[in-house]
Write a protein that holds these residues in place. Structure first.
Motif, PDB file in Angstrom:
ATOM      1  N   UNK A 107      69.798  50.314  53.208  1.00 16.83           N
ATOM      2  CA  UNK A 107      71.180  50.664  53.538  1.00 16.83           C
ATOM      3  C   UNK A 107      71.154  51.737  54.612  1.00 16.83           C
ATOM      4  N   UNK A 108      71.836  51.505  55.715  1.00 16.56           N
ATOM      5  CA  UNK A 108      71.926  52.512  56.758  1.00 16.56           C
ATOM      6  C   UNK A 108      73.251  53.224  56.609  1.00 16.56           C
TER       7      UNK A 108
ATOM      8  N   UNK B   1      79.656  53.160  44.873  1.00 22.35           N
ATOM      9  CA  UNK B   1      78.552  52.767  43.991  1.00 22.35           C
ATOM     10  C   UNK B   1      78.872  51.486  43.234  1.00 22.35           C
ATOM     11  N   UNK B   2      80.140  51.368  42.787  1.00 27.46           N
ATOM     12  CA  UNK B   2      80.524  50.138  42.078  1.00 27.46           C
ATOM     13  C   UNK B   2      80.387  48.924  42.986  1.00 27.46           C
TER      14      UNK B   2
ATOM     15  N   UNK C 139      69.514  58.932  45.347  1.00 25.98           N
ATOM     16  CA  UNK C 139      69.489  59.407  43.965  1.00 25.98           C
ATOM     17  C   UNK C 139      69.846  58.314  42.975  1.00 25.98           C
ATOM     18  N   UNK C 140      70.608  57.347  43.430  1.00 29.20           N
ATOM     19  CA  UNK C 140      70.987  56.256  42.534  1.00 29.20           C
ATOM     20  C   UNK C 140      70.061  55.055  42.667  1.00 29.20           C
ATOM     21  N   UNK C 141      68.907  55.281  43.275  1.00 26.59           N
ATOM     22  CA  UNK C 141      67.901  54.228  43.286  1.00 26.59           C
ATOM     23  C   UNK C 141      68.038  53.211  44.404  1.00 26.59           C
ATOM     24  N   UNK C 142      68.922  53.465  45.362  1.00 27.60           N
ATOM     25  CA  UNK C 142      68.965  52.594  46.542  1.00 27.60           C
ATOM     26  C   UNK C 142      68.007  53.170  47.581  1.00 27.60           C
ATOM     27  N   UNK C 143      67.644  52.377  48.574  1.00 28.01           N
ATOM     28  CA  UNK C 143      66.893  52.938  49.685  1.00 28.01           C
ATOM     29  C   UNK C 143      67.846  53.064  50.850  1.00 28.01           C
TER      30      UNK C 143
ATOM     31  N   UNK D 211      74.852  44.613  44.663  1.00 25.13           N
ATOM     32  CA  UNK D 211      74.272  44.213  45.948  1.00 25.13           C
ATOM     33  C   UNK D 211      72.910  44.843  46.186  1.00 25.13           C
ATOM     34  N   UNK D 212      72.306  45.360  45.142  1.00 23.16           N
ATOM     35  CA  UNK D 212      70.969  45.950  45.293  1.00 23.16           C
ATOM     36  C   UNK D 212      70.025  44.966  45.956  1.00 23.16           C
ATOM     37  N   UNK D 213      69.182  45.473  46.861  1.00 22.05           N
ATOM     38  CA  UNK D 213      68.212  44.598  47.504  1.00 22.05           C
ATOM     39  C   UNK D 213      68.745  43.929  48.753  1.00 22.05           C
ATOM     40  N   UNK D 214      70.027  44.123  49.043  1.00 23.30           N
ATOM     41  CA  UNK D 214      70.577  43.536  50.269  1.00 23.30           C
ATOM     42  C   UNK D 214      70.671  44.596  51.354  1.00 23.30           C
ATOM     43  N   UNK D 215      70.657  44.158  52.602  1.00 23.14           N
ATOM     44  CA  UNK D 215      70.790  45.100  53.717  1.00 23.14           C
ATOM     45  C   UNK D 215      72.255  45.321  54.029  1.00 23.14           C
ATOM     46  N   UNK D 216      72.599  46.566  54.343  1.00 20.52           N
ATOM     47  CA  UNK D 216      73.990  46.829  54.686  1.00 20.52           C
ATOM     48  C   UNK D 216      74.158  48.136  55.422  1.00 20.52           C
ATOM     49  N   UNK D 217      75.377  48.356  55.873  1.00 13.22           N
ATOM     50  CA  UNK D 217      75.682  49.587  56.608  1.00 13.22           C
ATOM     51  C   UNK D 217      76.843  50.288  55.912  1.00 13.22           C
TER      52      UNK D 217
END
Ligand code: ADP
Ligand code: ZN
Length: 597
Positions: free
Chosen positions: A281-282, A220-221, A250-254, A226-232
């Motif tokens: 995020x996948x 999470x840290x 739950x922490x507001x990421x998609x 990096x919110x809003x960025x795509x990642x795996x």
């Protein structure tokens, strides 16, 4: 259509100049030669066969392992005005007839298909009477029996040399090791003199590794800035992908999950969303791998340890294909090492193979615990070299070391005194003098090693355990419970008590700036706003057509537009990635955004 490679590069793709060995390969293939092309992910392999296919008369046939992969390529090519199509199980009836009609008339530049489609007698018959320009075999390492992506259908492609002897064959891969390379060249009869091997380095990827110390919080840290960025995020088990995805949501990421146990439809839907949407995020097992050629993956996090350096390099290689800064973080623990060892032992492979797998795991541990530049360790593993890179966690923040010989003696003695059958959690509790019910029952509070390790905290001890496992002083019981025992090397250490430097684990500190921000950080803030507007317009245009945003323009192209503010079609044409077809199709839409800003 212009027929020389450089004008095609400029007019069709909108790029100024060739990269690395592209020009060499392209000229070699245009002249009718075979080629084996090894370039790192994002190195620009596709142009090595696409441009020759556009220059040479006839249709370029491209063998690709996955439908998603070919459809993405075809969508991108069509956007650039190239006549490309994919033949696969999704195509049937009239559409399929029309495709074959186009093939018959030679009205295509590039035709993609999977090996099983290509090798059907009916397909081969039709192709034999068509006019072809070349055969490209993408992801060619899939034919390697020892590789981790082995596909039996790929093996059967060796018949192409007999069926189409006059066509150039171009095999392309990013997989690095030497035996695989030799196997491809040999099996497809390409000829050793036709190899083009580029370096393996991915300079835009920042590598980092950290020992597990509250994995969820560590993850999470890392993700927060990096919110809003795509990642795996890669996990080892199917269940864990779902748990981690839930945590992130739950922490507001998609976050979406992806693993082989999911229904095909759900899996494909998640993959499709990952390609089409921005900032997802996948969370996946390694089942999510090939077929992702999304260029703007900004990070790859491993929350469990990968299988080998090759696997790690390939998995992290999915970040930053667009050349913009990207980041790879591996979080691993001693329990992962035990689990990996167990996988190897429990597999049905012959002993020689198991020994090799253990050695590969050792190499990965060496990478993880390294006090040297990570990139140097990686590249040396593949037979390349470099200077300390300045773009990995070790270079940016060199680990401190301490003389660990006393700590090692304490730890090994404690493992010995407790009977060489307990896992690290228990052994560390004894060292720290943490008396609980179980410890009292076992009488471990009476041992001479009870309460002798307070100078380090639990995380520090965990790090010491990992380093000793990596150094081979401690063996972890692979049959099941993670019990630690002292290896021969460990016994020797206890006899000789040599000096031994160990890393001091880093305390969690405030995170560095994210790679994506840095990429955009190059833009003054006024341009950032314009960049975001351009991205929004791109998303609208992509949604209307049901294509991934990046097939319209890459982030890099939008960033350049935001920085240079072209005001006319002629100025817009000067931006990297704006070819003639895209200029005609989207020029107006993007100029509107720029002029209205
Ligand atoms: P690979 O298949 O080797 O992973 P791609 O062929 O997908 O890489 O290329 C990676 C990215 O780089 C693509 O977006 C591609 O359009 C871009 N690219 C390729 N060649 C050039 C070039 N000469 N100049 C600028 N961009 C390029
Ligand atoms: Zn480095």
């Amino acid at each position: 259509m212009p027929a020389d490679p450089l004008s095609i590069l400029r007019n069709v793709y909108g790029y100024d100049s060739f990269r690395g060995r592209q020009r060499e390969v392209i000229e070699h293939v245009i002249a009718g030669n075979h080629a084996f092309v090894l370039m790192p992910t994002g190195g620009g392999k596709s142009l090595c066969y696409q441009i020759p296919a556009l220059v040479r008369p006839g249709i370029g046939l491209v063998v690709s392992p996955l439908i998603a992969l070919m459809e993405d390529q075809v969508a991108g090519l069509k956007q650039a005005g190239v006549k490309a199509a994919a033949l696969n199980s999704r195509l049937w009836g009239t559409e399929k007839d029309l495709l074959w009609r186009d093939v018959g008339r030679g009205e295509l530049d590039l035709l993609y298909m999977a090996p099983e489609t290509l090798l059907k007698p009916d397909t081969l018959d039709r192709l034999k009477s068509a006019r072809l320009s070349l055969i490209a075999i993408d992801e060619a390492h899939c034919l390697s029996q020892w590789g981790h992506d082995f596909r039996p259908e790929y093996r059967a492609l060796d018949c192409l040399a007999d069926i189409f002897p006059e066509l150039p064959r171009i095999a392309l891969t990013a997989t690095a090791d030497t035996p695989t390379r030799a196997e491809i060249v040999d099996h497809l009869r390409i000829g050793g003199q036709n190899s083009f091997v580029a370096g393996f380095d991915r300079p835009n990827i920042r590598y980092g590794a950290a020992g597990k110390a509250g994995t969820t919080q560590q993850m999470l840290r890392f993700l927060e800035p990096r919110r809003g960025e795509s990642g795996i995020v890669y996990c080892l088990s199917k269940r864990k992908t779902e748990e981690v995805a839930a945590t992130l949501n739950n922490h507001g990421f998609t976050a979406l999950s992806y693993h082989a146990g999911m229904e095909m439809k759900a899996r494909e839907e998640n993959q499709r969303r990952f390609q089409l949407e921005q900032g997802l995020i996948m969370v996946a097992t390694i089942a999510f791998g090939m077929g992702i050629d999304k260029p703007d993956v900004r990070f790859v996090v491993h929350v469990d340890m990968p299988a080998s350096i090759e696997a790690y390099y390939q998995e992290t290689g999915r970040a930053g294909r667009d050349g913009l800064p990207a980041e790879a973080l591996m979080i691993y623990g001693a329990e992962d090492i035990a689990l990996r060892r167990r996988f190897i032992e429990e597999s049905e492979a012959p002993d020689a193979r198991k020994r090799m797998e253990h050695r590969k795991l050792d190499a990965l541990l060496g990478f993880a615990e390294s006090c040297q530049c990570r990139r140097q360790v990686l590249l040396r593993y593949f037979g390349d070299d470099c200077q300390p890179c300045g773009n990995c966690d070790v270079c940016l923040d060199p680990p401190e070391t301490f003389d660990g010989s006393i700590a090692v003696q304490k730890l090994l003695s404690c493992i010995y005194r407790t009977g060489e059958r307990f896992g690290q959690a228990h052994v560390i509790s004894v060292l720290l003098g943490e008396s609980d019910e179980r410890i009292r029952q076992l009488g471990h509070d009476k041992l001479s090693t009870f309460d002798i390790g307070k100078e380090h905290n639990r995380n520090a001890w965990r790090s010491i355990v990992r380093q000793l496992v990596a150094l081979g002083l401690i063996e972890v019981d692979v049959a099941g419970h993670g019990g630690m025992s002292i290896s021969d090397k460990g016994r020797e250490f206890l006899r000789e008590k040599p000096a031994l430097n160990l890393r001091i684990p880093k305390r969690a500190k405030s995170e560095r700036r994210s790679a994506g921000r840095e990429a955009r950080g190059a833009l003054p803030s006024a341009d950032q706003a314009l960049f975001e507007k351009l991205r929004a317009r791109r998303l609208e245009l992509a949604r209307m057509q049901g294509v991934p945003p990046y097939v319209i323009f890459h982030d890099r192209t939008l960033a350049e537009m935001a920085a240079r503010c072209p005001r006319s079609p002629a100025e817009l044409a000067g931006i990297t990635g704006v070819g003639e077809a895209k200029l005609a199709r989207y020029g107006k839409a993007f100029l509107e955004v720029i002029n209205g800003h």
